[in-house]
Scaffold this active site. Structure first.
Site, PDB file in Angstrom:
ATOM      1  N   GLU A  13       9.845 -13.572  -5.940  1.00 41.01           N
ATOM      2  CA  GLU A  13      10.798 -13.727  -7.271  1.00 41.01           C
ATOM      3  C   GLU A  13      11.771 -14.934  -6.956  1.00 41.01           C
ATOM      4  O   GLU A  13      12.005 -15.484  -8.329  1.00 41.01           O
ATOM      5  CB  GLU A  13      11.422 -12.593  -7.464  1.00 41.01           C
ATOM      6  CG  GLU A  13      12.271 -12.294  -9.061  1.00 41.01           C
ATOM      7  CD  GLU A  13      12.741 -11.014  -9.021  1.00 41.01           C
ATOM      8  OE1 GLU A  13      11.555 -10.167  -9.898  1.00 41.01           O
ATOM      9  OE2 GLU A  13      14.149 -10.750  -9.660  1.00 41.01           O
ATOM     10  N   HIS A  19      -7.769  -3.077  11.953  1.00 37.15           N
ATOM     11  CA  HIS A  19      -8.956  -2.777  10.895  1.00 37.15           C
ATOM     12  C   HIS A  19      -9.070  -2.710   9.311  1.00 37.15           C
ATOM     13  O   HIS A  19      -9.713  -2.022   8.460  1.00 37.15           O
ATOM     14  CB  HIS A  19      -8.540  -1.490  10.552  1.00 37.15           C
ATOM     15  CG  HIS A  19      -8.852  -0.903  12.392  1.00 37.15           C
ATOM     16  ND1 HIS A  19      -9.844  -0.256  13.267  1.00 37.15           N
ATOM     17  CD2 HIS A  19      -8.282  -0.488  13.586  1.00 37.15           C
ATOM     18  CE1 HIS A  19      -9.740  -0.510  14.490  1.00 37.15           C
ATOM     19  NE2 HIS A  19      -8.379  -0.145  14.797  1.00 37.15           N
ATOM     20  N   LYS A  61       8.980  -8.730 -19.614  1.00 41.28           N
ATOM     21  CA  LYS A  61      10.079  -7.651 -20.791  1.00 41.28           C
ATOM     22  C   LYS A  61       9.688  -7.633 -22.073  1.00 41.28           C
ATOM     23  O   LYS A  61       9.921  -7.187 -22.732  1.00 41.28           O
ATOM     24  CB  LYS A  61      11.390  -7.716 -20.001  1.00 41.28           C
ATOM     25  CG  LYS A  61      11.796  -7.041 -18.786  1.00 41.28           C
ATOM     26  CD  LYS A  61      13.584  -7.431 -17.984  1.00 41.28           C
ATOM     27  CE  LYS A  61      13.574  -6.831 -16.905  1.00 41.28           C
ATOM     28  NZ  LYS A  61      15.031  -7.210 -16.624  1.00 41.28           N
TER      29      LYS A  61
END
Length: 529
Positions: free
Chosen positions: A322, A351, A455
């Site tokens: 950000e 793994h 937004k």
């Protein structure tokens, strides 16, 4: 490079903070011998900009704001006495409030004391507190912590289901600077309904951390919540963990917030030095620049070899991405900067994706976090002279060597333990590295226009939903396609959005929308009951 040459390079470029037992090893980064010297002018400018920032200069020009998260652990450095007092008073208030809760002086409505904490927030208002809570939790915690960190109804139902009757003993902390963040607002309303369902008054269990005069501040005061704590406009969400945002939930949990602040403060002292080799944040920023050619062309893989630091990669995703993921530089030139961050924990990564890291696309550099202390107390041997912690070290060193053999670059951070002091230091280290790197590539690290764009786009979708439900009610039982409904509401180019909204409404009971017709989007028809 031979093992002897690598050992000599390790010693030459090792950056150490003795007071914290911290070291940064960049010997396995393939920078040229003259790289630090070539970068020196840029770094000097970055140091000067950081110094001005800490003295109170406008460091976020797009929003005309100062950037003061460094003052949170050194209030005496704040540019005005009033700010210093606000910071120290808030820390004192966090301690006092938490003591009252722990001692039962501040009681819930229908229980003897608060035993659980529910934090409602999103982004920096949740990721920092989550990292701290998970890293430092112990059997001595004075409150158990849960989170509403999304607007997912099922996720909130799971948390409320886990709390069950303990909701009567739960203190809820709602965190939002503006009070207008919809995900947090939704979580607050869902929490309030949960309390009401058990015959409880939410206001007798609720605390706000918000800006003075915000929507949340006004709502909390009107409803008579237990307490309000401040958020300041000079502290960004992703750097707010040393404010009441992170300190209040940590102190309520029973964690050592003074130790966390002290660790951050000590790291700040170390990372103000202008010698790159003595300044781990500067050296880290330089390595990011080297690895990504100053353009972020390689991903940052975070590999902490400690379960308690599992959430470090998630925390750093927001802090780094950000802050650094920006379309334009400070001159308005399109640069599309950023560094992608992902991670797992060692030795789980053995793994998972180490196979690709060693033999696949070389589009990354790794950051290993090594923790020297295995556990409190002695460890059992799982075989002759070998403990589980020895195996963890072996897997870390083995993975690092396996990557190096294939020309994959890596950085190693070494810390003594996972204590409040160490966690505070790590947070401070990365905050400073992000700020210095942003200066090196000439961008604003302290705004987030892309988040705001998301937004706004979400708001437009919800506006479409309101128009659709109104139109369906007008049409009553008449089944209509997404394309017809898009035209009906004057949004003919938003057919896919219309379809997705209708599909969602039809999938959930109580929304009044039914779907008929074929399985494909073009064949589907929607109507209200």
């Amino acid at each position: 490079m031979t093992e002897r040459e690598l050992w000599e390079r390790y010693q030459r470029y090792l950056s150490v903070v003795p007071s914290l037992g911290f070291s940064l090893d960049v010997s396995r980064m393939g920078f040229a011998a003259d790289f630090l010297e070539r970068m020196s002018p840029r770094l000097e400018e970055a140091f000067s900009q950081m110094e001005a920032l800490e003295k109170g200069a406008i460091a976020n020009p797009d929003e005309n704001r100062r950037v003061g998260h460094y003052w949170l652990r050194a209030p005496e450095l704040a540019p005005e006495p009033a700010l210093s007092k606000d910071i120290t008073d808030t820390v004192a208030a966090v301690h006092a409030f938490s003591r009252d809760v722990h001692e039962g002086k501040l009681k819930p409505q229908k229980a003897a004391r608060f035993t659980h904490l529910l934090l409602v927030g999103i982004g920096g208002s949740a990721l920092g507190p989550q990292l701290v809570a998970d890293a430092l939790t112990s059997r001595d915690d004075q409150m158990q912590v849960s989170f509403f960190d999304n607007t997912d109804p099922d996720g909130m139902d799971r948390v409320l289901g886990q709390l069950g009757s303990k909701l009567a003993e739960t203190l809820t902390v709602v965190i939002s600077k503006s009070g207008g963040t919809k995900e947090t607002r939704n979580g607050m309303l869902e929490a309030e309904r949960g309390y009401q369902a058990q015959g409880l008054d939410f206001s007798k269990h609720a605390v706000a951390v918000t800006g003075a005069g915000s929507e949340l501040d006004q709502h909390a005061r009107k409803q008579g919540w237990l307490r309000m704590f401040p958020m300041w406009d000079w502290v960004g969400g992703r750097t707010s963990v040393m404010s009441a945002v992170g300190l209040l939930p940590a102190r309520l949990q029973g964690l050592d917030i003074d130790g966390m602040l002290a660790g951050a403060r000590e790291m700040d002292v170390a990372t103000r030095q202008r010698d790159a080799l003595k300044n781990p944040a500067a050296l880290l920023a330089l390595m990011w620049f080297h690895a990504g050619d100053g353009r972020g062309v390689k991903d940052m893989v975070i590999l902490p070899y400690k379960d308690r630091l599992l959430l470090m990669s998630r925390y750093l995703q927001q802090l780094v991405m950000e802050s650094l993921g920006k379309e334009k530089d400070l001159d308005g030139k399109v640069v599309n900067q950023g560094i992608a961050v992902y991670g797992n924990k060692g030795s789980t990564d053995q793994h998972a994706y180490v196979q690709q890291l060693r033999e696949g696309v070389p589009n990354f550099f790794a950051t290993f976090i090594e923790v020297l202390k295995d556990r409190d107390g002695e460890s059992m041997e799982v075989e002759g002279g070998i403990t589980s912690g020895d195996y963890l070290l072996g897997f870390f060193l083995g993975t690092r060597r396996a990557l190096y053999e294939k020309g994959r670059e890596s950085i190693t951070l070494t810390v003594p333990d996972v204590s409040a002091r160490t966690v505070g230091a790590l947070i401070a280290l990365y905050e400073r590295a992000v700020g210095l790197y942003a200066s090196l590539v000439h961008i604003n690290a302290y705004h987030q226009p892309g988040v705001e764009a998301g937004k706004k786009a979400a708001t437009s979708v919800l506006d479409i939903q309101k128009k659709l439900t109104a139109r369906l009610k007008e049409a009553k039982a008449e089944a209509r396609s997404a394309e017809q409904l898009a035209a009906d509401i004057g949004q003919p180019d938003e057919v896919e959005t219309v379809f997705k909204v209708l599909q969602h409404l039809a999938a959930n009971p109580g929304r009044g929308v039914q779907r008929s017709g074929g399985a494909s989007p073009s064949e589907a028809r929607f109507h209200v009951k």
